[in-house]
Design an enzyme around this catalytic site. Structure first.
Site, PDB file in Angstrom:
ATOM      1  N   LYS A  35      51.471  84.764  15.491  1.00 53.31           N
ATOM      2  CA  LYS A  35      50.538  85.804  15.135  1.00 53.31           C
ATOM      3  C   LYS A  35      50.694  86.179  13.616  1.00 53.31           C
ATOM      4  CE  LYS A  35      55.094  88.124  16.134  1.00 53.31           C
ATOM      5  NZ  LYS A  35      55.779  88.559  17.472  1.00 53.31           N
ATOM      6  N   TYR A 260      57.932  99.341 -16.403  1.00 51.89           N
ATOM      7  CA  TYR A 260      57.860 100.730 -16.173  1.00 51.89           C
ATOM      8  C   TYR A 260      59.183 101.513 -15.989  1.00 51.89           C
ATOM      9  CZ  TYR A 260      52.872  99.800 -15.350  1.00 51.89           C
ATOM     10  OH  TYR A 260      51.415  99.684 -15.345  1.00 51.89           O
TER      11      TYR A 260
HETATM   12  C1  LIG Z   1      56.789  87.528  17.451  1.00 52.32           C
HETATM   13  C2  LIG Z   1      57.311  87.431  19.175  1.00 52.32           C
HETATM   14  C3  LIG Z   1      57.979  86.376  19.229  1.00 52.32           C
HETATM   15  C4  LIG Z   1      58.552  85.382  18.229  1.00 52.32           C
HETATM   16  O1  LIG Z   1      59.647  85.945  17.403  1.00 52.32           O
HETATM   17  P1  LIG Z   1      60.465  85.226  16.289  1.00 52.32           P
HETATM   18  O2  LIG Z   1      61.592  86.430  16.014  1.00 52.32           O
HETATM   19  O3  LIG Z   1      59.645  85.101  15.114  1.00 52.32           O
HETATM   20  O4  LIG Z   1      60.798  83.892  16.926  1.00 52.32           O
HETATM   21  C5  LIG Z   1      58.444  86.026  20.626  1.00 52.32           C
HETATM   22  N1  LIG Z   1      58.004  86.779  21.495  1.00 52.32           N
HETATM   23  C6  LIG Z   1      57.487  87.963  21.357  1.00 52.32           C
HETATM   24  C7  LIG Z   1      56.993  88.896  22.460  1.00 52.32           C
HETATM   25  C8  LIG Z   1      57.060  88.394  20.058  1.00 52.32           C
HETATM   26  O5  LIG Z   1      56.197  89.498  19.990  1.00 52.32           O
END
Ligand SMILES: *Cc1c(COP(=O)(O)O)cnc(C)c1O
Length: 366
Positions: A35, A260
């Site tokens: 994702k 800054y």
């Molecule tokens: C993002 C996600 C994962 C992966 O998690 P990681 O900590 O990046 O391995 C797995 N299951 C769900 C439901 C997620 O939303």
């Protein structure tokens, strides 16, 4: 001549991290979680590299899934939050996606839908994270409804998510595992299960079940707290190398301020190198005490606030530095998770927040 700020993406390392994930759970299928543009690495090249190495992939939105299908990815693709409205169902069917079903409304949408093909569904139970999923008491009814849906193709996968898998020993994780077992036992038939994210893949073999769902680990940084000892951590290799170059070097007197807000005052005559990367490139705006970048493998502390397009380093203690010298912001020898911890955040946020302005350079190592 291009601005030298870029994220180099090593697909060979990605493949090796994916192979490690499989070795950690040899009896499970691997659903690679990609994702948010594959945690900022570029979803299409990452999916192309991972497709032969996993049984499926997961994304958060229909747009993410659609971009992968358009790029020719044929692997099973799961929408982690399912659809956000009934109108997405025909598109999900068209794209041949798998859906998480986590609440009553989604069941209603599926029941009413007339789709071009039935969808594979992952039924989510809330075992204690309290983010998504049916309460265990509602699960059997949800399962019945889903199984009876003409728009649903079997087998239904039972899934849940762990809230604190990064802790090696957590009573809540134990309780979540017990509730998962009870949830599975409450169904009239035996179903495939999925529970483990990256941290659970390392810490909790009992959660591996039929499908593991690693995300962060694939990109080569440890999902565990600093100091956690797991033999597999040594095998992870960072996939992203976030780099830029020095674009100016100057000598300043003791007592002069850099950047800054006069937030950094030279305590001695100092040499300051300006680097062509700032918070608009995804570097943290507040990098925290002790933050540094690497020049020639040596740590150079940040000096002054990070600007939108630049940051400054105190290179007084380093061998002579010149414009054009490469600077590593994170990658080998400087884990993104470490940069994130100093900045009071997590590596996930820095990677997922990498803006489109930073070109991804896709490279392949053997
Ligand atoms: C993002 C996600 C994962 C992966 O998690 P990681 O900590 O990046 O391995 C797995 N299951 C769900 C439901 C997620 O939303």
């Amino acid at each position: 001549m291009l601005r030298p700020t870029r994220a180099r993406i090593d697909l060979g390392r990605l493949r090796r991290n994916a192979a490690l994930a499989r070795r950690l759970a040899p009896a499970s299928r691997v659903l690679a979680v990609i994702k948010a543009d594959a945690y900022g690495h570029g979803a299409v090249p990452v999916a192309q590299a991972l497709e032969p190495l996993c049984e499926g992939m997961a994304v958060a939105t229909l747009e993410e899934a659609s971009a992968l299908r358009e790029a020719g990815i044929r692997a099973p693709l799961l929408l982690l939050e399912g659809v956000f409205g009934a109108g997405e169902l025909p598109i999900a069917a068209e794209l041949d996606l798998m859906l998480v079903v986590h609440q009553q409304e989604q069941l209603g949408w599926l029941r009413e839908a007339r789709l071009s093909r039935p969808l594979h569904c992952w039924l989510k139970v809330d075992t204690g994270m309290h983010r998504l999923g049916f309460a265990p008491a509602q699960l059997p009814a949800a399962w019945q409804t889903l199984s009876a849906c003409a728009s649903v193709a079997g087998p239904i996968v039972l899934c849940s998510h762990l809230g604190n898998a990064e802790a090696a020993a957590s009573e809540r994780t134990g309780e979540q595992i017990r509730r998962m077992d009870a949830a599975a036992a409450s169904l009239p038939e035996s179903v495939p299960q999925s529970l483990a994210n990256s941290a659970a893949l390392l810490n909790h073999p009992r959660t591996h079940r039929d499908w593991v769902r690693p995300g962060y680990l694939l990109f080569g940084d440890s999902p565990l707290p600093p100091g956690a000892a797991h033999p597999a951590l040594a095998e992870l290799a960072p996939v992203m190398r976030f780099e830029s170059t020095v674009i100016a070097v100057r000598e300043i007197e003791r007592g002069e301020a850099v950047g800054y807000g006069e937030r950094w005052i030279a305590q001695r005559p100092s040499r300051i190198a300006t680097v062509a990367a700032g918070y608009a490139d995804g570097y943290p705006c507040n990098p925290g005490p002790g933050a540094c970048a690497l020049i020639g493998g040596r740590p150079a502390p940040l000096a002054g606030r990070v600007s939108m397009d630049m940051l400054m380093l105190d290179v007084t203690a380093l061998p002579p530095v010149q414009p054009g010298d490469p600077v590593l912001l994170w990658g080998d020898g400087l884990a993104v998770g470490e940069v994130a911890r100093r900045a009071g955040t997590i590596g996930y946020e820095l990677l997922a927040g990498m803006p489109a302005r930073v070109p991804r350079l896709i490279e392949d190592s053997p």
